[in-house]
Design a protein around this motif. Sequence first.
Motif, PDB file in Angstrom:
ATOM      1  N   LYS A 231      10.013 -48.062   3.499  1.00 46.73           N
ATOM      2  CA  LYS A 231      11.456 -48.298   3.715  1.00 46.73           C
ATOM      3  C   LYS A 231      12.300 -47.238   3.004  1.00 46.73           C
ATOM      4  CE  LYS A 231      10.969 -53.312   4.292  1.00 46.73           C
ATOM      5  NZ  LYS A 231      11.215 -54.650   3.696  1.00 46.73           N
ATOM      6  N   PHE A 232      11.848 -46.856   1.808  1.00 42.95           N
ATOM      7  CA  PHE A 232      12.546 -45.832   1.039  1.00 42.95           C
ATOM      8  C   PHE A 232      12.530 -44.497   1.779  1.00 42.95           C
ATOM      9  CE2 PHE A 232      12.343 -42.700  -2.581  1.00 42.95           C
ATOM     10  CZ  PHE A 232      13.671 -42.824  -2.955  1.00 42.95           C
ATOM     11  N   LEU A 233      11.360 -44.136   2.304  1.00 44.99           N
ATOM     12  CA  LEU A 233      11.234 -42.905   3.086  1.00 44.99           C
ATOM     13  C   LEU A 233      12.144 -42.941   4.306  1.00 44.99           C
ATOM     14  CD1 LEU A 233       7.388 -42.112   3.096  1.00 44.99           C
ATOM     15  CD2 LEU A 233       9.196 -40.470   2.594  1.00 44.99           C
ATOM     16  N   ASP A 234      12.108 -44.051   5.040  1.00 45.84           N
ATOM     17  CA  ASP A 234      12.938 -44.185   6.243  1.00 45.84           C
ATOM     18  C   ASP A 234      14.419 -44.034   5.895  1.00 45.84           C
ATOM     19  OD1 ASP A 234      10.682 -44.609   7.739  1.00 45.84           O
ATOM     20  OD2 ASP A 234      10.883 -46.797   7.793  1.00 45.84           O
ATOM     21  N   SER A 235      14.805 -44.654   4.770  1.00 49.70           N
ATOM     22  CA  SER A 235      16.210 -44.586   4.349  1.00 49.70           C
ATOM     23  C   SER A 235      16.645 -43.148   4.090  1.00 49.70           C
ATOM     24  CB  SER A 235      16.398 -45.437   3.090  1.00 49.70           C
ATOM     25  OG  SER A 235      17.684 -45.249   2.548  1.00 49.70           O
ATOM     26  N   LEU A 236      15.821 -42.401   3.334  1.00 50.39           N
ATOM     27  CA  LEU A 236      16.162 -41.006   3.026  1.00 50.39           C
ATOM     28  C   LEU A 236      16.189 -40.146   4.285  1.00 50.39           C
ATOM     29  CD1 LEU A 236      14.083 -40.329  -0.222  1.00 50.39           C
ATOM     30  CD2 LEU A 236      16.512 -40.870  -0.042  1.00 50.39           C
ATOM     31  N   TYR A 237      15.216 -40.350   5.149  1.00 49.79           N
ATOM     32  CA  TYR A 237      15.114 -39.531   6.362  1.00 49.79           C
ATOM     33  C   TYR A 237      16.312 -39.777   7.295  1.00 49.79           C
ATOM     34  CZ  TYR A 237      13.343 -37.648  10.753  1.00 49.79           C
ATOM     35  OH  TYR A 237      13.207 -36.948  11.917  1.00 49.79           O
ATOM     36  N   HIS A 238      16.663 -41.045   7.479  1.00 56.24           N
ATOM     37  CA  HIS A 238      17.780 -41.362   8.374  1.00 56.24           C
ATOM     38  C   HIS A 238      19.125 -40.922   7.802  1.00 56.24           C
ATOM     39  CE1 HIS A 238      15.171 -43.237  11.197  1.00 56.24           C
ATOM     40  NE2 HIS A 238      14.828 -44.244  10.403  1.00 56.24           N
ATOM     41  N   LYS A 239      19.179 -40.721   6.486  1.00 62.28           N
ATOM     42  CA  LYS A 239      20.379 -40.169   5.860  1.00 62.28           C
ATOM     43  C   LYS A 239      20.337 -38.643   5.818  1.00 62.28           C
ATOM     44  CE  LYS A 239      22.220 -44.167   4.828  1.00 62.28           C
ATOM     45  NZ  LYS A 239      23.467 -44.638   5.482  1.00 62.28           N
ATOM     46  N   ASN A 240      19.334 -38.069   6.495  1.00 57.67           N
ATOM     47  CA  ASN A 240      19.172 -36.609   6.583  1.00 57.67           C
ATOM     48  C   ASN A 240      18.950 -35.961   5.217  1.00 57.67           C
ATOM     49  OD1 ASN A 240      18.906 -34.511   8.413  1.00 57.67           O
ATOM     50  ND2 ASN A 240      21.003 -33.786   8.103  1.00 57.67           N
ATOM     51  N   MET A 241      18.244 -36.672   4.331  1.00 54.56           N
ATOM     52  CA  MET A 241      17.978 -36.158   2.987  1.00 54.56           C
ATOM     53  C   MET A 241      16.557 -35.592   2.851  1.00 54.56           C
ATOM     54  SD  MET A 241      19.881 -39.274   0.988  1.00 54.56           S
ATOM     55  CE  MET A 241      19.633 -38.681  -0.671  1.00 54.56           C
ATOM     56  N   LEU A 242      15.728 -35.828   3.866  1.00 46.92           N
ATOM     57  CA  LEU A 242      14.377 -35.261   3.914  1.00 46.92           C
ATOM     58  C   LEU A 242      14.198 -34.522   5.230  1.00 46.92           C
ATOM     59  CD1 LEU A 242      12.141 -38.254   2.690  1.00 46.92           C
ATOM     60  CD2 LEU A 242      12.965 -36.329   1.321  1.00 46.92           C
ATOM     61  N   SER A 243      13.470 -33.401   5.185  1.00 50.50           N
ATOM     62  CA  SER A 243      13.164 -32.687   6.417  1.00 50.50           C
ATOM     63  C   SER A 243      12.175 -33.503   7.242  1.00 50.50           C
ATOM     64  CB  SER A 243      12.562 -31.315   6.115  1.00 50.50           C
ATOM     65  OG  SER A 243      11.274 -31.453   5.523  1.00 50.50           O
ATOM     66  N   GLU A 244      12.140 -33.267   8.524  1.00 52.02           N
ATOM     67  CA  GLU A 244      11.238 -34.022   9.399  1.00 52.02           C
ATOM     68  C   GLU A 244       9.775 -33.790   9.023  1.00 52.02           C
ATOM     69  OE1 GLU A 244      10.366 -34.823  14.154  1.00 52.02           O
ATOM     70  OE2 GLU A 244      11.643 -33.144  13.532  1.00 52.02           O
ATOM     71  N   ALA A 245       9.421 -32.523   8.734  1.00 55.84           N
ATOM     72  CA  ALA A 245       8.030 -32.193   8.391  1.00 55.84           C
ATOM     73  C   ALA A 245       7.578 -32.937   7.139  1.00 55.84           C
ATOM     74  CB  ALA A 245       7.880 -30.686   8.188  1.00 55.84           C
ATOM     75  N   PHE A 246       8.445 -32.986   6.131  1.00 53.65           N
ATOM     76  CA  PHE A 246       8.082 -33.651   4.885  1.00 53.65           C
ATOM     77  C   PHE A 246       8.024 -35.161   5.067  1.00 53.65           C
ATOM     78  CE2 PHE A 246       8.836 -35.505   0.705  1.00 53.65           C
ATOM     79  CZ  PHE A 246       7.903 -34.816  -0.057  1.00 53.65           C
ATOM     80  N   TYR A 247       8.929 -35.700   5.851  1.00 49.94           N
ATOM     81  CA  TYR A 247       8.946 -37.142   6.119  1.00 49.94           C
ATOM     82  C   TYR A 247       7.645 -37.577   6.791  1.00 49.94           C
ATOM     83  CZ  TYR A 247      10.084 -41.445   8.638  1.00 49.94           C
ATOM     84  OH  TYR A 247      10.059 -42.713   9.168  1.00 49.94           O
ATOM     85  N   ILE A 248       7.218 -36.815   7.786  1.00 48.35           N
ATOM     86  CA  ILE A 248       5.962 -37.138   8.485  1.00 48.35           C
ATOM     87  C   ILE A 248       4.780 -37.053   7.531  1.00 48.35           C
ATOM     88  CG2 ILE A 248       4.369 -36.346  10.277  1.00 48.35           C
ATOM     89  CD1 ILE A 248       6.873 -35.471  11.889  1.00 48.35           C
ATOM     90  N   LEU A 249       4.749 -35.995   6.700  1.00 46.29           N
ATOM     91  CA  LEU A 249       3.664 -35.817   5.732  1.00 46.29           C
ATOM     92  C   LEU A 249       3.579 -37.011   4.781  1.00 46.29           C
ATOM     93  CD1 LEU A 249       1.628 -34.424   3.824  1.00 46.29           C
ATOM     94  CD2 LEU A 249       3.497 -33.020   2.964  1.00 46.29           C
ATOM     95  N   GLN A 250       4.691 -37.412   4.189  1.00 47.86           N
ATOM     96  CA  GLN A 250       4.676 -38.497   3.218  1.00 47.86           C
ATOM     97  C   GLN A 250       4.322 -39.836   3.868  1.00 47.86           C
ATOM     98  OE1 GLN A 250       4.675 -36.588  -0.014  1.00 47.86           O
ATOM     99  NE2 GLN A 250       4.982 -38.773  -0.186  1.00 47.86           N
ATOM    100  N   THR A 251       4.787 -40.043   5.095  1.00 51.98           N
ATOM    101  CA  THR A 251       4.456 -41.275   5.811  1.00 51.98           C
ATOM    102  C   THR A 251       2.951 -41.366   6.031  1.00 51.98           C
ATOM    103  OG1 THR A 251       6.604 -41.213   6.938  1.00 51.98           O
ATOM    104  CG2 THR A 251       4.904 -42.605   7.906  1.00 51.98           C
ATOM    105  N   GLN A 252       2.360 -40.240   6.410  1.00 56.91           N
ATOM    106  CA  GLN A 252       0.908 -40.210   6.613  1.00 56.91           C
ATOM    107  C   GLN A 252       0.164 -40.389   5.293  1.00 56.91           C
ATOM    108  OE1 GLN A 252       1.015 -36.381   8.422  1.00 56.91           O
ATOM    109  NE2 GLN A 252       0.863 -37.165  10.521  1.00 56.91           N
ATOM    110  N   LYS A 253       0.670 -39.765   4.254  1.00 61.01           N
ATOM    111  CA  LYS A 253      -0.002 -39.805   2.952  1.00 61.01           C
ATOM    112  C   LYS A 253      -0.111 -41.234   2.416  1.00 61.01           C
ATOM    113  CE  LYS A 253       0.489 -38.421  -1.878  1.00 61.01           C
ATOM    114  NZ  LYS A 253       0.423 -39.826  -2.345  1.00 61.01           N
ATOM    115  N   ILE A 254       0.989 -41.964   2.398  1.00 62.17           N
ATOM    116  CA  ILE A 254       0.927 -43.298   1.810  1.00 62.17           C
ATOM    117  C   ILE A 254       0.053 -44.226   2.654  1.00 62.17           C
ATOM    118  CG2 ILE A 254       3.116 -43.069   0.571  1.00 62.17           C
ATOM    119  CD1 ILE A 254       4.447 -44.776   2.719  1.00 62.17           C
TER     120      ILE A 254
END
Length: 492
Positions: A190-213
């Motif tokens: 949820k934290f990742l989604d929140s940051l990504y939708h607020k345009n605070m994380l790049s798409e590449a990094f968001y995908i990486l972290q989602t996969q990692k956890i």
Amino acid sequence: MKLLTLIFLFFIIIGCKDTDDIKTTKKNKGKINFTFLGEIKDTLIIPNIKYAQYSPVITFITKENPYIDQVIVMDSNTKLDSLEINFDEIILRHQYRLENIYYLFNSGDSIIYTSIKNDFPKYHVYNKEKNKKYMDNDYAILKEKVLGKIKPRDFMFFEFSEISPSKENPDDMVMKYLTRLNSQYNLESKFLDSLYHKNMLSEAFYILQTQKIRFDLYNFSISTYEGDEYYIDNKDLLLNELQNDSLVKYYFFKEFLQRVSFLEYSKGGEIKEHDVLEQYNHVKKSELFLPQSKRYLMHNLLKQIANEKSTLDFESKFQEFSLLKESEVLISDIKERYLTDFSTIKKATDSVYLITTDKIKTNLKRLIEVHKEKVIYIDFWASWCAPCRAAMPASKKLQEKYKDKEVVFIYISIDRNFNDWINASKEEGLLLNKNSILGVNYPSAKFYKELKLKSIPRYILYDKKGNLVHQNAPEPSSGIEITELLDKYLLK
């Protein structure tokens, strides 16, 4: 809204601190430039256990070679000034408190490493003006600030820190810990989604972290006492994840592949006696693994075969592996590590063949002749031998004591892996020692069998005439025992 305010206040504080205290480095186009301020530290504390370093600490992967991590820093508490990496893009992995923190860097980036908040790693890219809105490189710090300390998704840590000192039923503790990890997973998602939708994380990094956890949770669940049952109950889901073949560049996916490969080979844990040759053959024939994953697994198992099985077994499997398509970088790695160009002398029995750090061939007989008229003290050791490594400081003190006398100290490693020997030699201060060499045909040589060299460390002594006078000489830390012996043969 409260969460977003906290995030922005946090980054105003650390952002101001960085720009005030750090001088920017000159941008070098075509390279990725690092400047390291201070030691590379770790603050991991495992309750009830003396802290043990893990390595390597900082590595990177490239798109040209997604299989093998290239090491930047091997051990924590290391001092490094600067570094240039000549690749278009890299994925950097920093292991901190058993957490793998990822960073994405590109050609032309100028990066300064510092540590904040109890030595927490921080990488700041100064030339990325257009990407300043993204907080990718500060994600780990921000996550801890907002969500608090995350429990390590590492079963060994959990076993030592919580199960061992507790009287509670281990299976019950595992189930409770898994419940906590699942809760953490949902919170971080949820934290990742929140940051990504607020345009605070790049798409590449968001995908990486989602996969990692997601894969961190899989890997922990598979590694527990009930991991076999978890795998069987979730087999369809886990096998479907194998379709993500491009993730082989990430450590979490490599770990996942190794676990799934073993469980498939062992039929969910039914086969108790592990045979690496059989597992290699199983992976080779399996249709579960896509090309990149299969290449990685076969390469990894081939390294185990080289370390554990006979030279003939290794050569047979390496010959098979050499026929794999698009495996050139992995084939070169095996050739480098296991000295395949020296395969003939590795099987030789007539002489003790040795290799220098520059891969120049020599032998023990020649070495003894070179040092005739001197007492020769030989230390047999290996990178993986903890007692050998622990004895090195005493060996250096002994060498210092006899530096102006006719005593020669020779270090012969029985490592099978050339790179492991080189790295260990560097750590022990032996890399520039011309008398530090690799015993390339251990244990084939007749000499080793006559010596009954089956365990190390082992020390032997030659007199000034080149005669082997002690097959089990005292160790360097034996004090007066070894000094009296050396003095005795110096007088002869």
